[in-house]
Design an enzyme around this catalytic site. Structure first.
Site, PDB file in Angstrom:
ATOM      1  N   CYS A   1      40.273  42.119  40.883  1.00  0.00           N
ATOM      2  CA  CYS A   1      39.338  41.766  39.808  1.00  0.00           C
ATOM      3  C   CYS A   1      37.949  41.463  40.368  1.00  0.00           C
ATOM      4  O   CYS A   1      36.934  41.795  39.751  1.00  0.00           O
ATOM      5  CB  CYS A   1      39.851  40.549  39.040  1.00  0.00           C
ATOM      6  SG  CYS A   1      41.428  40.829  38.266  1.00  0.00           S
TER       7      CYS A   1
HETATM    8  C1  BEZ Z   1      44.065  41.324  41.485  1.00  0.00           C
HETATM    9  O1  BEZ Z   1      43.044  41.277  40.796  1.00  0.00           O
HETATM   10  O2  BEZ Z   1      44.006  41.492  42.700  1.00  0.00           O
HETATM   11  C2  BEZ Z   1      45.425  41.220  40.831  1.00  0.00           C
HETATM   12  C3  BEZ Z   1      45.604  40.398  39.745  1.00  0.00           C
HETATM   13  C4  BEZ Z   1      46.864  40.297  39.173  1.00  0.00           C
HETATM   14  C5  BEZ Z   1      47.914  41.028  39.696  1.00  0.00           C
HETATM   15  C6  BEZ Z   1      47.710  41.885  40.770  1.00  0.00           C
HETATM   16  C7  BEZ Z   1      46.454  41.976  41.361  1.00  0.00           C
END
Ligand code: BEZ
Length: 223
Positions: free
Chosen positions: A46
């Site tokens: 994110c």
């Molecule tokens: C991420 O943004 O890295 C992420 C968030 C939730 C689950 C898997 C990855």
């Protein structure tokens, strides 16, 4: 059960954002809009996504597109995390984050807009928001939606490319082929008869010869 369909008027929801309370249609005004969700603040993928979106924010505003993000986190988390995103982008501290983020800690909006991912859960077993993208036109109608799982980050250059196609095809009766980039030739849609097409596209139409003998692969320069 279908959620929002292409052509639906986008809900005029109210929400709390990092830039204050909004009513969505007022927020959009006469602009196009992109509303995109992410699973969680302070997570790696994110951070790269919102970093890229922030870097491209000038390109979106040049196209008259207002950006707004959403996750099921609090305003406090959004405000803290955007400082990390700016640092990830090597921006000077104190820079303002270029678009608002909606705080949806009760998941009300995420549920209403069909953004939750049943496969990704928080510590309490509650589902997180998927990587959802809605592009909304100046008529407040849904023009495009994308839904990615938490484990796959989006390509924001592709989202800009689809905005270019959506804006071009909103103004001109053309369609853009696979992997089209702005400035490249476009296609004459199949529902335009030959004589009408000839008058409509004075720059000329090139039809590719095909084994079927059908003349449906018709190209014209980008209007
Ligand atoms: C991420 O943004 O890295 C992420 C968030 C939730 C689950 C898997 C990855």
């Amino acid at each position: 059960m279908p959620g929002l369909l292409l052509g639906d008027v986008f809900p005029n929801f109210e929400a709390e954002t990092t830039n204050g309370q909004i009513k969505f249609h007022d927020f959009l005004g006469d602009s196009w809009g992109i509303l995109f969700s992410h699973p969680r603040d302070y997570t790696p993928v994110c951070t790269t996504e919102l970093g890229r979106a922030a870097k491209l924010s000038g390109e979106f505003s040049r196209r008259n597109v207002k950006m707004i993000a959403l996750s099921i986190d609090s305003l406090e988390d959004h405000r803290g995390w955007t400082k990390d995103i700016l640092a990830y982008n090597n921006e000077e501290s104190g820079c303002e984050f270029p678009f608002p983020i909606i705080a949806d800690s009760q998941r009300e909006l995420a549920v209403a807009l069909g953004m939750l991912d049943p496969d990704e859960k928080d510590k309490e077993g509650m589902p997180l928001t998927a990587r959802c993208v809605f592009v909304i036109g100046q008529d407040k109608k849904l023009k495009l939606s994308l839904l990615y799982p938490a484990t796959t980050g989006r390509n924001f250059d592709e989202i800009l490319r689809v905005v270019d196609s959506l804006q071009l095809t909103a103004k001109n009766r053309v369609a853009t082929p696979a992997d089209w980039q702005p400035g490249e030739r476009v296609m004459v849609p199949p529902n335009i008869p030959e004589e009408e097409a000839a008058a409509m596209f004075p720059a000329g139409i090139y039809s590719k010869e095909l084994p079927s003998g059908r003349k449906y692969l018709r190209y014209t320069p980008q209007p």
